[in-house]
Design a protein around this motif. Structure first.
Motif, mmCIF file in Angstrom:
data_model
loop_
_atom_site.group_PDB
_atom_site.id
_atom_site.type_symbol
_atom_site.label_atom_id
_atom_site.label_comp_id
_atom_site.label_asym_id
_atom_site.label_seq_id
_atom_site.Cartn_x
_atom_site.Cartn_y
_atom_site.Cartn_z
ATOM 1 N N ALA A 532 45.431 44.811 56.162
ATOM 2 C CA ALA A 532 44.300 44.791 57.099
ATOM 3 C C ALA A 532 42.994 44.583 56.339
ATOM 4 N N ALA A 533 42.841 45.293 55.227
ATOM 5 C CA ALA A 533 41.599 45.178 54.451
ATOM 6 C C ALA A 533 41.434 43.764 53.902
ATOM 7 N N VAL A 534 42.514 43.185 53.387
ATOM 8 C CA VAL A 534 42.441 41.832 52.823
ATOM 9 C C VAL A 534 42.043 40.828 53.906
ATOM 10 N N VAL A 535 42.637 40.970 55.074
ATOM 11 C CA VAL A 535 42.311 40.054 56.172
ATOM 12 C C VAL A 535 40.842 40.210 56.573
ATOM 13 N N CYS A 536 40.361 41.441 56.584
ATOM 14 C CA CYS A 536 38.958 41.678 56.961
ATOM 15 C C CYS A 536 38.009 41.033 55.954
ATOM 16 N N VAL A 537 38.308 41.195 54.676
ATOM 17 C CA VAL A 537 37.447 40.601 53.644
ATOM 18 C C VAL A 537 37.418 39.087 53.816
ATOM 19 N N ASP A 538 38.569 38.515 54.114
ATOM 20 C CA ASP A 538 38.635 37.067 54.322
ATOM 21 C C ASP A 538 37.768 36.654 55.517
ATOM 22 N N ARG A 539 37.857 37.437 56.580
ATOM 23 C CA ARG A 539 37.045 37.109 57.764
ATOM 24 C C ARG A 539 35.557 37.235 57.450
ATOM 25 N N ILE A 540 35.195 38.263 56.697
ATOM 26 C CA ILE A 540 33.779 38.461 56.357
ATOM 27 C C ILE A 540 33.279 37.317 55.486
ATOM 28 N N GLU A 541 34.137 36.835 54.583
ATOM 29 C CA GLU A 541 33.715 35.703 53.741
ATOM 30 C C GLU A 541 33.421 34.482 54.600
ATOM 31 N N ARG A 542 34.205 34.325 55.653
ATOM 32 C CA ARG A 542 34.001 33.163 56.526
ATOM 33 C C ARG A 542 32.843 33.385 57.501
ATOM 34 N N ASN A 543 32.649 34.622 57.909
ATOM 35 C CA ASN A 543 31.554 34.918 58.848
ATOM 36 C C ASN A 543 30.996 36.306 58.534
ATOM 37 N N PRO A 544 29.938 36.371 57.716
ATOM 38 C CA PRO A 544 29.413 37.682 57.299
ATOM 39 C C PRO A 544 28.886 38.529 58.454
ATOM 40 N N ARG A 545 28.672 37.913 59.616
ATOM 41 C CA ARG A 545 28.170 38.692 60.760
ATOM 42 C C ARG A 545 29.296 39.170 61.680
ATOM 43 N N ASP A 546 30.515 39.078 61.227
ATOM 44 C CA ASP A 546 31.673 39.488 62.031
ATOM 45 C C ASP A 546 31.767 41.027 62.013
ATOM 46 N N GLY A 547 31.097 41.647 62.971
ATOM 47 C CA GLY A 547 31.037 43.114 63.014
ATOM 48 C C GLY A 547 32.400 43.763 63.120
ATOM 49 N N LEU A 548 33.296 43.146 63.896
ATOM 50 C CA LEU A 548 34.636 43.720 64.051
ATOM 51 C C LEU A 548 35.387 43.738 62.720
ATOM 52 N N GLU A 574 25.267 48.703 59.961
ATOM 53 C CA GLU A 574 24.164 47.757 60.120
ATOM 54 C C GLU A 574 23.439 47.546 58.793
ATOM 55 N N LEU A 575 23.349 48.603 57.991
ATOM 56 C CA LEU A 575 22.654 48.518 56.707
ATOM 57 C C LEU A 575 23.491 47.714 55.702
ATOM 58 N N THR A 576 24.772 48.030 55.626
ATOM 59 C CA THR A 576 25.647 47.322 54.681
ATOM 60 C C THR A 576 25.718 45.835 55.024
ATOM 61 N N MET A 577 25.821 45.547 56.310
ATOM 62 C CA MET A 577 25.860 44.133 56.718
ATOM 63 C C MET A 577 24.544 43.436 56.382
ATOM 64 N N ALA A 578 23.432 44.127 56.582
ATOM 65 C CA ALA A 578 22.124 43.514 56.320
ATOM 66 C C ALA A 578 21.931 43.264 54.830
ATOM 67 N N ILE A 579 22.355 44.210 53.986
ATOM 68 C CA ILE A 579 22.230 44.005 52.534
ATOM 69 C C ILE A 579 23.108 42.829 52.102
ATOM 70 N N HIS A 580 24.309 42.769 52.683
ATOM 71 C CA HIS A 580 25.217 41.667 52.358
ATOM 72 C C HIS A 580 24.548 40.327 52.659
ATOM 73 N N GLU A 581 23.923 40.230 53.796
ATOM 74 C CA GLU A 581 23.235 38.984 54.172
ATOM 75 C C GLU A 581 22.072 38.694 53.236
#
Lengths: 609, 75
Positions: A532-548, A574-581
Motif C-alpha cells: 500500500a505504501a509503495v503504491v501511494c508513493v508512486d501515486r504521489i510522484e505522479r500527482n503530488p496533490r493526491d490527498g487520498l 496539509e503542511l507536509t503536502m505544502a512543503i512537498h510542493e
C-alpha cells in the motif's frame, strides 16, 4: 397590528430552571415531569417568536398581499384558544410551525430571499389559524394561500384543489355545515378529518407497548416538514406508510423493553416524524426551531430507527436548554473538527454532537448485548465508533475558550456518562478498524479544510532543504477554510467497514474483478501495508496533490510502525503536502514523501496519529 | 454574562463548580399569556427579549442538526 398596547404594571417573569432539571438534561434521558417544564419554556419561546413576527408584519402591511389581514388570522387563532386551549397550543407547538416562524421572520427581515412570494409563505399563519379553528369548531372566514396546488392546514391535513394553482388564494369559510372552499369559480364543502379526493387528513401514528404510548404525526405533506424552504407534498402510498408504521411499532417495542428511560423521553417530546427521501443522503436531522420534530430516512431495522429517534430528541432537548441557560459565551465560528462530520462545526454544533452521540453510545451499549448476531455486530461497531468519536470531541470541547461554568458542567456530565461506557471491551479487530477510520476521517478533514500559513511553509521548506531539524513551535496554526481543497471519500473507509460488518460481502467485493477498487485500498484492507505504501508513493510522484494517496501513505506507515512518518502525514497532512510542493518549486526535484513525512513528524513530536 | 449563583472554582477546568441552586433564565415566561393578549403586551423586558430573538434568528436561522447517511456504499 398591535395598535393598542397593554401597559402592564407587573414586570414579566422569567423562566426559572431548577438545577435538578439542568442536571437531568446533562445526564441524558429525562423524566416526564422535567420534560413538561422544558415544553413550557419552548412554548414561551414560540410565543415570543410569534410576537416578533407579528410586530414585523405590522410594520410591513403589504407583506400580506391578497391574503386576509394577518391580524384577522391571529384573532381566529386567539378565538380557537379561548374555545380549546390544548388545540391552539398543539398547533402553535407543531414543529413545522416553529420552522416556518423562524423562516418567515428572516424573510420579513430580508436576510433570505426566495422565489416563492413572501405573502404565500406568510399565509402559513392564516393556514395554521384556520387549522386550529376547524379543530376547535370556531367559525371563521379567511383568505389563505395555495401552495403546490393545495391549502395546507398544519396538524389537520391538506385541501387538494380540483385545478392546478402554482400559487394563489382561496377563501375558507368555516361554519357548522363544514368547511366551504372558494377558489375562483370552484366552490365545494368539506367535512375536515374525512378523507376525500379533495382532502387528505394529516397522518398520525400510535404505538402502544408495555403500557407506554408513542403518539406522533407522520408528516409527508406539510411544506415545512424538512425545516427548510417550502416543499411540495410527497404523500407516501399506503404500502410505504404501512412499512413505516410497522417499523415504528417494532422500534417502540424495542425502546420500551430495552431502553425504557429513552422511551419515556420520546413519549413526552417527539410529536412529528418526517420520512426523509433517500436522495437527501442523511440518516436523520432536526432543527433548533422545531422542538419535537425530526426528519428520518427509511431504516432497515427497528434498532436503527430507535437509535435515530433517541439521537434526534437529544438535539431537541439541547436546543431547549440553550434557550434557557448559556453553555457558551458565543456560538463561535464554524472552524472546529467534529469526528462525525465532514464539515467544520461551531462550538454549539460540537456540543450538540457530543450530547446526542453520548446517547447513541449508551443506546448501543445495551443493544450489543441484546441483539441477534447481525444486529449485535452493527451495535458493536456503532458503540465503538461513536465512543471513540465522543471521546475525541470531549477533548476538543474542554479546550473551548467560550465554555461557561455551566458549559463545563454539561461537558463533564457527558464525560462521566462516557466513562461508564469505556468499561466495556470491544474485539481487537473492531478496535483496529475504528482506529483506521477515525485517523482517515481526521486527516481527510484537515486536507479538505486546513489552509497552511505560506510563511510557515517557506520557513520549514528552507530548514528541510538545509537538513536541519525543526521544532513544533515553528508550526503555525492553520486557517480553517471550509472545502478549500477537494478530496473524495476513499474506498478504504467503505471496505474497512464492510470487513467488520459483513465479512461475506467484503470477500465478494474483493473477488469481484469488475469492482474498481484502487490498488492501494485493496492492499491496505488486505493488510499488505508495504505494498500500500509503495503504491501511494508512486501515486504521489505522479500527482503530488493526491490527498487520498498521502493519507493512504500515512495510514500505511502507521501500520508498519513508522510513527514519525505517520504523524507527519496524518496530523499535518496539509503542511507536509505544502512543503512537498514548495520543495519541488524551489529545486525542480520531487522529494521522497516518506523522508519528508518523517522529518515533519520528528519536528511535531508525539501526537495522536 | 453568567446566571447568578455561578462560581468558578480554583484550580482549573476540572474543578469548575456550579452552585446547585435554581437558575434564572433570560427567557421571559409567556406560557400563560393568552394569545389575544400577546400582541398587546408591552414591557421593557419584552422589547429586550424580542431584540434577542431577532438577533438569534438572524444568527442561527433554525440551525439544522444532521446525521450523515451511514449506508455502506463504495464511493
Amino acid at each position: 397590528m398591535p395598535a393598542g398596547t397593554d401597559e402592564r404594571p407587573n414586570p414579566l417573569q422569567r423562566h426559572t430552571v431548577t438545577f435538578d432539571v439542568f442536571a437531568q438534561t446533562c445526564r441524558g434521558p429525562m423524566p416526564a415531569d422535567s420534560l413538561s417544564i422544558v415544553r413550557a419554556t419552548q412554548y414561551s419561546r414560540r410565543k415570543l417568536v410569534f410576537r416578533t413576527l407579528l410586530d414585523l408584519v405590522s410594520t410591513t402591511p403589504a407583506a400580506a398581499g391578497p391574503l386576509s389581514d394577518p391580524g384577522d388570522a391571529w384573532r381566529v387563532l386567539a378565538s380557537s384558544e379561548e374555545r380549546d386551549q390544548s388545540i391552539a397550543t398543539e398547533v402553535l407547538m407543531y414543529p413545522t410551525v416553529g420552522a416556518w416562524a423562524t423562516r418567515i421572520v428572516r424573510r420579513l427581515l430580508g436576510t433570505i430571499s426566495e422565489t416563492v412570494p413572501l405573502w404565500t409563505e406568510l399565509g402559513y399563519l392564516h393556514s395554521l389559524a384556520a387549522a386550529a379553528a376547524i379543530r376547535s369548531r370556531v367559525p371563521f372566514t379567511l383568505r389563505v394561500p395555495v401552495m403546490h396546488g393545495a391549502v395546507n392546514l398544519p396538524t389537520l391535513g391538506q385541501v387538494r384543489l380540483p385545478c392546478r394553482f402554482p400559487t394563489g388564494v382561496v377563501t375558507l369559510d368555516h361554519d357548522r355545515h363544514g368547511l366551504h372552499v372558494r377558489a375562483g369559480s370552484n366552490r365545494f364543502v368539506l367535512q375536515p378529518e374525512e378523507p376525500t379526493p379533495l382532502f387528505l387528513p394529516a397522518r398520525s401514528h400510535i404505538s402502544v407497548s408495555r403500557g407506554s404510548t408513542l403518539r406522533l404525526r407522520f408528516e409527508d405533506t406539510d411544506p415545512y416538514r424538512e425545516f427548510s424552504s417550502p416543499l411540495p407534498p410527497d404523500r407516501l402510498d399506503d404500502v410505504a406508510f404501512g412499512e413505516w408504521a410497522k417499523l415504528l411499532a417494532e422500534a417502540w417495542d424495542l425502546l420500551t423493553s430495552s431502553h425504557p428511560r429513552y422511551a419515556v423521553e420520546l413519549a413526552n417530546a417527539l410529536t412529528m416524524l418526517t420520512p426523509a427521501k433517500a436522495e437527501r443522503r442523511i440518516s436523520a436531522a432536526s432543527s433548533s426551531a422545531a422542538f419535537g420534530g425530526m426528519l428520518v430516512s427509511a431504516k432497515t431495522s427497528a434498532a436503527l430507527l430507535a437509535e435515530a429517534m433517541v439521537h434526534e430528541v437529544q438535539h431537541s432537548k439541547l436546543n431547549a436548554l440553550l434557550d434557557l441557560v448559556p453553555l457558551l459565551t458565543e456560538p463561535g465560528d464554524e472552524t472546529l473538527y467534529a469526528p462525525w462530520r465532514d464539515d467544520p462545526r461551531s462550538a454549539t454544533g460540537l456540543l450538540h454532537g457530543i450530547y446526542a452521540f453520548t446517547s447513541t453510545v449508551e443506546f448501543n451499549r445495551v443493544q450489543r448485548t441484546r441483539a441477534d448476531e447481525e444486529g449485535g455486530r452493527a451495535a458493536d461497531f456503532l458503540f465503538a465508533q461513536r465512543r471513540a468519536q465522543v471521546r475525541e470531541a470531549i477533548g476538543i470541547a474542554r479546550r473551548l475558550p467560550g465554555l461557561t461554568p455551566l458549559g463545563h458542567t454539561f461537558i463533564e456530565a457527558s464525560a462521566e456518562r462516557l466513562a461508564v461506557c469505556e468499561r466495556d471491551q470491544v474485539e481487537p479487530d473492531l478496535a483496529e478498524v475504528i482506529g483506521w477510520l477515525n485517523r482517515e476521517h481526521r486527516a481527510t478533514w484537515k486536507v479538505r479544510h486546513h489552509r497552511v500559513d505560506p510563511s510557515c511553509v517557506d520557513r520549514l521548506t528552507r530548514e528541510f532543504l538545509r537538513g536541519s531539524r525543526a521544532s513544533r513551535e515553528e508550526f503555525s496554526a492553520p486557517e480553517v477554510r471550509a472545502n478549500h481543497r477537494k478530496i473524495d471519500a476513499s474506498w478504504r473507509d467503505y471496505l474497512l467497514k464492510l470487513r467488520i460488518l459483513d465479512p461475506a460481502a467484503f470477500a465478494r467485493v474483493l473477488a469481484d474483478r469488475d469492482a474498481a477498487i484502487p490498488p492501494v485500498d485493496r492492499a491496505f484492507v488486505e493488510r499488505n501495508y508495504l505494498t500500500a505504501a509503495v503504491v501511494c508513493v508512486d501515486r504521489i510522484e505522479r500527482n503530488p496533490r493526491d490527498g487520498l494517496a498521502w493519507i493512504g501513505l500515512g495510514l500505511s506507515l502507521r501500520a508498519q510502525g513508522d510513527d514519525e512518518g505517520a504523524t507527519g502525514i496524518l496530523d499535518f497532512p496539509e503542511l507536509t503536502m505544502a512543503i512537498h510542493e514548495q520543495v519541488h518549486r524551489e529545486t525542480g526535484m520531487a522529494t521522497d514523501p516518506v523522508t519528508l513525512a518523517g522529518w515533519v513528524g520528528r519536528a511535531a513530536g508525539p501526537t495522536t496519529a | 454574562m453568567y446566571p447568578p449563583g455561578y462560581t468558578e472554582g480554583r484550580g482549573g477546568r476540572t474543578e469548575v463548580s456550579v452552585n446547585a441552586m435554581d437558575l434564572e433564565s433570560e427567557l421571559i415566561d409567556l406560557s400563560d399569556v393568552p394569545l389575544c393578549d400577546l400582541v398587546r403586551l408591552s414591557a421593557p423586558e419584552l422589547t429586550e427579549a424580542i431584540h434577542c430573538v431577532l438577533t438569534a434568528i438572524v444568527r442561527d436561522g433554525g440551525d439544522l442538526q444532521e446525521q450523515r447517511d451511514r449506508t455502506l456504499r463504495p464511493r
